[in-house]
Design a protein around this motif. Structure first.
Motif, PDB file in Angstrom:
ATOM      1  N   TYR A  72       0.819  -1.207   0.000  1.00 52.45           N
ATOM      2  CA  TYR A  72       0.000   0.000   0.000  1.00 52.45           C
ATOM      3  C   TYR A  72       0.856   1.261   0.000  1.00 52.45           C
ATOM      4  O   TYR A  72       1.832   1.362   0.747  1.00 52.45           O
ATOM      5  N   ASP A  73       0.462   2.197  -0.872  1.00 49.44           N
ATOM      6  CA  ASP A  73       1.091   3.514  -0.904  1.00 49.44           C
ATOM      7  C   ASP A  73       0.227   4.453  -0.065  1.00 49.44           C
ATOM      8  O   ASP A  73      -0.887   4.807  -0.476  1.00 49.44           O
ATOM      9  N   PRO A  74       0.725   4.873   1.109  1.00 42.34           N
ATOM     10  CA  PRO A  74      -0.119   5.700   1.991  1.00 42.34           C
ATOM     11  C   PRO A  74      -0.342   7.110   1.459  1.00 42.34           C
ATOM     12  O   PRO A  74      -1.217   7.819   1.947  1.00 42.34           O
ATOM     13  N   GLN A  75       0.416   7.522   0.455  1.00 39.66           N
ATOM     14  CA  GLN A  75       0.288   8.871  -0.092  1.00 39.66           C
ATOM     15  C   GLN A  75      -0.181   8.863  -1.548  1.00 39.66           C
ATOM     16  O   GLN A  75       0.150   9.758  -2.325  1.00 39.66           O
ATOM     17  N   TYR A  76      -0.949   7.863  -1.893  1.00 41.19           N
ATOM     18  CA  TYR A  76      -1.443   7.774  -3.271  1.00 41.19           C
ATOM     19  C   TYR A  76      -2.465   8.894  -3.514  1.00 41.19           C
ATOM     20  O   TYR A  76      -3.316   9.184  -2.666  1.00 41.19           O
ATOM     21  N   ARG A  77      -2.391   9.505  -4.707  1.00 36.73           N
ATOM     22  CA  ARG A  77      -3.268  10.635  -5.032  1.00 36.73           C
ATOM     23  C   ARG A  77      -4.294  10.190  -6.072  1.00 36.73           C
ATOM     24  O   ARG A  77      -3.950   9.933  -7.229  1.00 36.73           O
ATOM     25  N   SER A  78      -5.537  10.095  -5.627  1.00 37.37           N
ATOM     26  CA  SER A  78      -6.633   9.712  -6.522  1.00 37.37           C
ATOM     27  C   SER A  78      -7.421  10.951  -6.927  1.00 37.37           C
ATOM     28  O   SER A  78      -7.466  11.956  -6.195  1.00 37.37           O
ATOM     29  N   THR A  79      -8.056  10.871  -8.091  1.00 40.48           N
ATOM     30  CA  THR A  79      -8.984  11.929  -8.511  1.00 40.48           C
ATOM     31  C   THR A  79     -10.330  11.685  -7.831  1.00 40.48           C
ATOM     32  O   THR A  79     -10.902  10.598  -7.946  1.00 40.48           O
ATOM     33  N   GLU A  80     -10.820  12.688  -7.100  1.00 44.55           N
ATOM     34  CA  GLU A  80     -12.144  12.566  -6.484  1.00 44.55           C
ATOM     35  C   GLU A  80     -13.112  13.504  -7.199  1.00 44.55           C
ATOM     36  O   GLU A  80     -12.735  14.597  -7.626  1.00 44.55           O
ATOM     37  N   VAL A  81     -14.350  13.048  -7.332  1.00 48.62           N
ATOM     38  CA  VAL A  81     -15.384  13.890  -7.945  1.00 48.62           C
ATOM     39  C   VAL A  81     -16.672  13.757  -7.148  1.00 48.62           C
ATOM     40  O   VAL A  81     -16.970  12.691  -6.587  1.00 48.62           O
ATOM     41  N   TYR A  82     -17.395  14.861  -7.102  1.00 45.08           N
ATOM     42  CA  TYR A  82     -18.769  14.870  -6.604  1.00 45.08           C
ATOM     43  C   TYR A  82     -19.654  15.045  -7.833  1.00 45.08           C
ATOM     44  O   TYR A  82     -19.501  16.019  -8.588  1.00 45.08           O
ATOM     45  N   VAL A  83     -20.562  14.080  -8.043  1.00 49.01           N
ATOM     46  CA  VAL A  83     -21.349  14.035  -9.273  1.00 49.01           C
ATOM     47  C   VAL A  83     -22.837  14.015  -8.931  1.00 49.01           C
ATOM     48  O   VAL A  83     -23.251  13.368  -7.964  1.00 49.01           O
ATOM     49  N   THR A  84     -23.623  14.712  -9.730  1.00 48.85           N
ATOM     50  CA  THR A  84     -25.084  14.701  -9.539  1.00 48.85           C
ATOM     51  C   THR A  84     -25.742  13.760 -10.537  1.00 48.85           C
ATOM     52  O   THR A  84     -25.338  13.678 -11.704  1.00 48.85           O
ATOM     53  N   PHE A  85     -26.753  13.045 -10.057  1.00 50.60           N
ATOM     54  CA  PHE A  85     -27.577  12.186 -10.916  1.00 50.60           C
ATOM     55  C   PHE A  85     -29.042  12.623 -10.749  1.00 50.60           C
ATOM     56  O   PHE A  85     -29.559  12.632  -9.622  1.00 50.60           O
ATOM     57  N   PRO A  86     -29.724  12.992 -11.851  1.00 51.25           N
ATOM     58  CA  PRO A  86     -31.123  13.438 -11.742  1.00 51.25           C
ATOM     59  C   PRO A  86     -32.041  12.306 -11.279  1.00 51.25           C
ATOM     60  O   PRO A  86     -31.957  11.186 -11.800  1.00 51.25           O
ATOM     61  N   ILE A  87     -32.863  12.594 -10.302  1.00 50.62           N
ATOM     62  CA  ILE A  87     -33.794  11.594  -9.759  1.00 50.62           C
ATOM     63  C   ILE A  87     -35.044  11.548 -10.630  1.00 50.62           C
ATOM     64  O   ILE A  87     -35.670  12.574 -10.913  1.00 50.62           O
ATOM     65  N   GLU A  88     -35.384  10.353 -11.081  1.00 49.79           N
ATOM     66  CA  GLU A  88     -36.580  10.139 -11.899  1.00 49.79           C
ATOM     67  C   GLU A  88     -37.820   9.988 -11.034  1.00 49.79           C
ATOM     68  O   GLU A  88     -38.854  10.588 -11.300  1.00 49.79           O
ATOM     69  N   LYS A  89     -37.703   9.148 -10.003  1.00 47.66           N
ATOM     70  CA  LYS A  89     -38.835   8.915  -9.106  1.00 47.66           C
ATOM     71  C   LYS A  89     -38.388   9.263  -7.695  1.00 47.66           C
ATOM     72  O   LYS A  89     -37.558   8.580  -7.103  1.00 47.66           O
ATOM     73  N   ALA A  90     -38.944  10.354  -7.154  1.00 46.49           N
ATOM     74  CA  ALA A  90     -38.561  10.830  -5.830  1.00 46.49           C
ATOM     75  C   ALA A  90     -39.357  10.101  -4.766  1.00 46.49           C
ATOM     76  O   ALA A  90     -40.455   9.585  -5.027  1.00 46.49           O
ATOM     77  N   PRO A  91     -38.817  10.042  -3.542  1.00 46.57           N
ATOM     78  CA  PRO A  91     -39.585   9.431  -2.446  1.00 46.57           C
ATOM     79  C   PRO A  91     -40.864  10.219  -2.181  1.00 46.57           C
ATOM     80  O   PRO A  91     -40.887  11.457  -2.300  1.00 46.57           O
ATOM     81  N   GLY A  92     -41.943   9.522  -1.868  1.00 50.82           N
ATOM     82  CA  GLY A  92     -43.236  10.170  -1.693  1.00 50.82           C
ATOM     83  C   GLY A  92     -43.244  11.236  -0.625  1.00 50.82           C
ATOM     84  O   GLY A  92     -43.976  12.224  -0.734  1.00 50.82           O
ATOM     85  N   CYS A  93     -42.420  11.097   0.406  1.00 48.66           N
ATOM     86  CA  CYS A  93     -42.449  12.029   1.531  1.00 48.66           C
ATOM     87  C   CYS A  93     -41.929  13.419   1.170  1.00 48.66           C
ATOM     88  O   CYS A  93     -42.090  14.363   1.954  1.00 48.66           O
ATOM     89  N   VAL A  94     -41.314  13.566  -0.008  1.00 53.31           N
ATOM     90  CA  VAL A  94     -40.746  14.873  -0.364  1.00 53.31           C
ATOM     91  C   VAL A  94     -41.467  15.500  -1.554  1.00 53.31           C
ATOM     92  O   VAL A  94     -41.060  16.567  -2.030  1.00 53.31           O
ATOM     93  N   SER A  95     -42.505  14.841  -2.076  1.00 51.64           N
ATOM     94  CA  SER A  95     -43.161  15.333  -3.297  1.00 51.64           C
ATOM     95  C   SER A  95     -43.690  16.751  -3.138  1.00 51.64           C
ATOM     96  O   SER A  95     -43.609  17.573  -4.061  1.00 51.64           O
ATOM     97  N   ASP A  96     -44.235  17.064  -1.973  1.00 52.88           N
ATOM     98  CA  ASP A  96     -44.779  18.409  -1.755  1.00 52.88           C
ATOM     99  C   ASP A  96     -43.684  19.463  -1.753  1.00 52.88           C
ATOM    100  O   ASP A  96     -43.938  20.634  -2.090  1.00 52.88           O
ATOM    101  N   TYR A  97     -42.478  19.087  -1.349  1.00 51.71           N
ATOM    102  CA  TYR A  97     -41.387  20.057  -1.256  1.00 51.71           C
ATOM    103  C   TYR A  97     -40.625  20.207  -2.570  1.00 51.71           C
ATOM    104  O   TYR A  97     -40.048  21.261  -2.848  1.00 51.71           O
ATOM    105  N   VAL A  98     -40.638  19.142  -3.374  1.00 49.45           N
ATOM    106  CA  VAL A  98     -39.949  19.219  -4.660  1.00 49.45           C
ATOM    107  C   VAL A  98     -40.701  20.162  -5.593  1.00 49.45           C
ATOM    108  O   VAL A  98     -40.115  20.990  -6.290  1.00 49.45           O
ATOM    109  N   ASN A  99     -42.017  19.990  -5.590  1.00 51.76           N
ATOM    110  CA  ASN A  99     -42.869  20.948  -6.282  1.00 51.76           C
ATOM    111  C   ASN A  99     -42.522  21.109  -7.762  1.00 51.76           C
ATOM    112  O   ASN A  99     -42.479  22.205  -8.286  1.00 51.76           O
ATOM    113  N   GLY A 100     -42.167  20.005  -8.400  1.00 51.66           N
ATOM    114  CA  GLY A 100     -41.860  20.068  -9.830  1.00 51.66           C
ATOM    115  C   GLY A 100     -40.464  20.534 -10.165  1.00 51.66           C
ATOM    116  O   GLY A 100     -40.076  20.549 -11.339  1.00 51.66           O
TER     117      GLY A 100
END
Length: 947
Positions: A235-263
């Protein structure tokens, strides 16, 4: 000077001191010889044992002491219990280093100590001869020829290289004095018999359900193009990886948030340090036990889903404000789905216990082909697992723009580019990352069809079995046991197949995709190996491997031989089978083998025998330089054991010799995880070896004039002789205890302590008068000589396992020498008799007082009147009896001219009163006991009369 001086001293206090002296200048000792008239009559120690040794002498010693015959001799002649030390095979891929020296010498010290205790040793050295490093060297050679990558050519070159390396390593081990039957008894994992046995054991584990073939994500080395096991990673304790934060659009939202998503658009945010795996994404995992929130980002439109507890850290990473809209229980995410733009599919949210709030967003990108946890999620949810990365670590079967790109470089860049604005943050993540231990390049996790050992079935039995195993040395036992258990507990499965040519074939046939592992096939393969060698699997026609019944049943199907070989850890892990049913008393290897050979041996033995292959394991550390840096060619701190022994002109390093190398191993390699080697330590070790050698020379000189029959005599021993004989016996018992508990550094220190102890030095000093001046053959002289002989034998037995060359060389100058020391188990020594050893403490206390009074002036010039408590007088008075020829034993120990004892009820322990001797100095023995009108004492006159 000191005319008529009288000094009185009570124990722990001076009562009266009166010095009548004419100056304050301390006088030179009057023991200085005034004449050499009698020097030719003094029996000084004489021996031809040289002060120094040479490499030529060591080589000659190995021959004359029959090092090469010792193993067979002890197997045939010793009657004690058998001690089995199973040799972990060194790898036959190059030159030896200091780690090899530590390992082999520790084993040899153990084996030789067992022999000197009368036990029969079973030790068969072995070599691990397969594997990628050897194959790579064969490939390098094949590139220079026309053979290319033909498996038979590779195997032929690899075999030749391995055998040449084995021979070189063997000669080095022999030069270190390692005891074994090197020519006739060793195991090599490339030998026909070893391979045949391994094939049968593979089948047994397959039949018992421990070996299976499956599609699983495994550690994969693109640089080596093969699967790897955990033990093949570093193991290389100082290995440098590329990190990314990525968004994925939600097709079907949980029912408990439908009123707040509001389209409004709602997206999930995931974090990954392996963006190259995003084309293989098949789900997003969440933890039903965690809380999640819908939030707004200050720099982006829309709403986003993240774990509530990670909102704060996400704000810091993105350098924005995040506003929480609604919070809800993670269980509400059941049934949620999202769209994956790279593959244009709608994919599910799935629960996963591996999702934590440690880092990221609480939503985990899941690629079943590229992660163990991801794979388990796929199994639980009946998801298809496909791997779109080939053996070289390049995308395949995706699209023309991605196919052929390396996933860890340009391929990953293309993936991030395609994600476009979905990437809301890109950075560098520094962490510990696995590398291929051979190529030092990063590995990936890649799903492929491989062969596995089911370690899940073996985990609990292995942990229970480990409780019955002693882990040594005691100083690091708890730490080693904890590390071993941790490795066993976290191991998910053991991938044992490799996609290479140099190794033992996995004896599987494939009929239109169906796997065939049949004992008949293995039997026919082994018969072919007997005739044609271990390349048979690659050269024979597949039909020649089929027994008649199988050939008939498969006559209409396409049959192929498998192309995988076995992991070399399976090769070496099965080496316990060479012990013919014995359980090893000891395995001894470096700490890295807690993830390697120790573990492979345990798991395979449990699978096949339902018991561990060893009763105990000895775990030693790594050799480092004086700055505690690991030995590395790039740093330039690698030390060759041969350079320590023979010197190195190029590096301006003097020759220390094999004795120094072995003494360094004993002194420094068994008590620390980092075994430091430096020129200063080697200089110290060489000085200690020279010191031991000089002591042996003196002891040999003392007994050199004895006849062989003298060693069987039992003269009357005075108290000092008897005390020293018992001390010598106790010393040897302590040494044996240290050896049996593998405390070799304690052995080395105990040897140095013994030869430096006040009592040992006092004895050798005090008996000089008897040794030098008493007549040859008298009981008076013989008793001291035979005690010195007992010291020499005990010291030799203590030293011999560590420094066999030195002891065998010294033994050649002993009057009893006929055969080598290790082949002379019954050396006559004086028997130990009961003696009140506590009296010596009182005598030494009195002597300390005398030395303080005289200020270490020559004690022979003084006489003593000593008042003793009644109890002490009763014990010491028998030691003060003398005759006309010799002083009392009390005089000898106190080194005084004469001693008179007086009982007193007024004295708590003792009170000393000193005065100068009234007699002249004997010019032969230098004691102040000359008779009237003579320059000699009575004893010296009697000795001279007999000359």
């Amino acid at each position: 000077m000191f005319l008529n001086s009288v000094t009185k001293r009570r124990n722990y206090g001076i009562l009266l001191t009166k010095w009548d002296c004419k100056s304050c200048v301390r006088l030179k000792s009057s023991a200085e010889p005034k004449t050499k008239t009698y020097s030719h009559t003094v029996l000084t120690p004489k021996t031809k044992f040289p002060v120094r040794s040479t490499a030529v002498v060591k080589d000659e010693i190995q021959k004359s002491a029959q090092f090469s015959e010792l193993y067979s001799w002890q197997r045939e002649n010793l009657k004690g219990s058998e001690f089995v030390l199973h040799d972990g095979p060194p790898y036959a891929n190059g030159d030896l280093h200091m780690g090899h020296a530590v390992n082999k010498i520790i084993k040899d010290i153990n084996n030789r100590s067992q022999i000197l205790q009368g036990n029969k040793v079973h030790y068969t050295p072995g070599w691990d001869c397969h594997g990628l490093p050897i194959e790579l060297k064969a490939l390098q050679k094949s590139k220079k020829s026309s053979t290319g990558t033909d498996p038979i050519a590779i195997r032929t070159t690899a075999r030749s290289f391995a055998l040449e390396t084995v021979e070189k390593q063997k000669q080095a081990f022999i030069s270190w004095g390692i005891m074994a039957d090197w020519e006739n008894h060793s195991y090599l994992t490339l030998k026909n018999n070893y391979v045949k046995n391994q094939l049968h054991l593979f089948h047994k584990m397959y039949e018992k359900g421990y070996i299976y073939r499956a599609l699983k994500p495994v550690y994969w080395s693109p640089s080596s193009r093969t699967a790897l096991a955990e033990a093949e990673l570093e193991y290389d304790p100082q290995y440098r990886s590329t990190e990314v934060y990525v968004t994925f659009p939600i097709e079907k939202a949980p029912g408990c948030v439908s009123d707040y998503v509001n389209g409004m658009p709602l997206s999930a945010i995931i974090w990954t340090t392996t963006p190259w795996t995003l084309p293989a994404n098949r789900a997003i995992c969440y933890n039903p036990q965690m809380m999640y929130s819908i939030v707004k980002l200050s720099n982006r439109p829309g709403q986003f889903l993240v774990a509530t507890s990670l909102i704060g850290s996400l704000e810091q990473i993105l350098s924005i404000e995040i506003k929480k809209i609604i919070e809800f229980d993670g269980a509400q995410l059941e049934g949620t789905s999202y769209r994956h733009a790279l593959v244009n599919e709608v994919l599910p949210f799935l629960p996963g216990d591996h999702v934590t709030a440690g880092k990221g967003t609480g939503l985990v990108h899941t690629a079943p082909a590229h992660g163990p946890d991801d794979f388990l999620v796929a199994l639980r949810n009946n998801m298809r697992v496909e791997c779109k990365v080939d053996e070289a670590g390049r995308y395949t079967n995706l699209d023309p723009q991605l196919d052929g790109l390396h996933v860890l470089s340009e391929g990953q860049e293309e993936v991030v580019k395609r994600l476009g604005s979905s990437v809301i943050h890109r950075g560098v993540y520094t962490h510990s990352y696995p590398l291929d231990w051979r190529t030092k390049k990063p590995i990936i996790i890649r799903a492929s069809e491989q062969w596995f050992i089911d370690t899940a079935k073996l985990k609990e039995p292995a942990l229970r079995a480990l409780d019955s195993v002693d882990i040594l040395p005691p100083s690091s036992s708890a730490q080693s046991r904890q590390g071993f258990r941790a490795q066993l507990e976290k191991r998910p499965y053991w991938c044992i197949s490799r996609q290479r040519a140099w190794g033992v074939p996995i004896p599987a046939l494939y009929a239109d995709g169906d796997v065939i592992v049949d004992i008949g096939v293995i039997d026919k393969l082994c018969a072919l190996i007997d005739k044609e060698g271990t390349d048979t699997w690659w050269t024979c026609d597949v039909k020649s491997l089929l027994p008649d019944d199988l050939l008939k049943s498969l006559s209409d199907r396409q049959i192929e031989k498998g192309k995988d070989i076995m992991d070399i850890w399976l090769d070496s892990g099965l080496s316990w089978s060479t012990l013919d049913g014995r359980t090893a008393d000891l395995y001894c290897e470096g700490v890295d083998q807690l993830t390697g050979w120790f573990q492979a041996s345990l798991l395979t033995s449990l699978a096949l025998n339902e018991k561990p292959p060893y009763k105990s394991i000895f775990v030693h550390g790594f050799v480092v330089d004086e700055n505690k840096r690991k030995m590395s060619k790039s740093i330039g701190n690698v030390i060759d054991p041969d350079a320590i022994i023979n010197g190195s002109k190029g590096k301006n390093q003097s020759a220390y010799g094999v004795d120094t190398l072995r003494w360094w191993v004993a002194s420094h390699s068994t008590q620390h995880s980092h075994i430091i080697i430096s020129r200063n330590l080697l200089d110290d070790c060489r000085s200690e070896v020279i010191r031991i050698r000089n002591i042996l020379k003196y002891l040999l000189g003392v007994i050199s004039d004895l006849d062989k029959t003298d060693f069987y005599r039992e003269p009357n021993l005075n108290y000092f002789d008897g005390y020293m004989r018992k001390e010598t016996d106790e010393f040897l018992k302590r040494i044996e205890d240290h050896y049996n508990n593998y405390r070799y550094n304690n052995v080395a220190q105990a040897i140095l302590n013994f030869v430096s102890s006040k009592v040992s030095a006092l004895y050798c000093h005090c008996v000089k008068d008897r040794l030098y001046c008493a007549r040859r053959g008298s009981d008076e002289r013989l008793s001291a000589q035979l005690v010195v002989h007992a010291i020499l034998v005990s010291l030799s037995k203590a030293i011999a396992p560590i420094l066999p060359h030195l002891i065998e060389e010294a033994w050649r100058y002993h009057p009893l020498y006929e055969k080598p020391f290790f082949m002379t188990p019954d050396i006559p020594v004086l028997p130990v008799k009961p003696i009140e050893t506590h009296l010596m403490n009182s005598i030494l206390e009195i002597k300390r007082e005398i030395c303080v009074i005289t200020k270490n002036e020559d004690l022979k010039r003084f006489c003593a009147n000593i008042k003793l408590s009644n109890d002490l007088f009763g014990e010491l008075n028998p030691l003060n009896r003398s005759d006309s020829d010799s002083d009392s034993v009390l005089c000898e120990i106190l080194e005084l001219s004469s001693v008179k004892l007086h009982p007193s009820s007024d004295v708590r322990l003792f009170e000393v009163e000193l005065s100068q001797s009234s007699r002249d100095q004997c010019l032969r023995c230098r004691k102040y006991t000359a008779t009237v009108n003579s320059d000699k004492c009575t004893r010296c006159e009697n000795v001279l009369d007999l000359l």
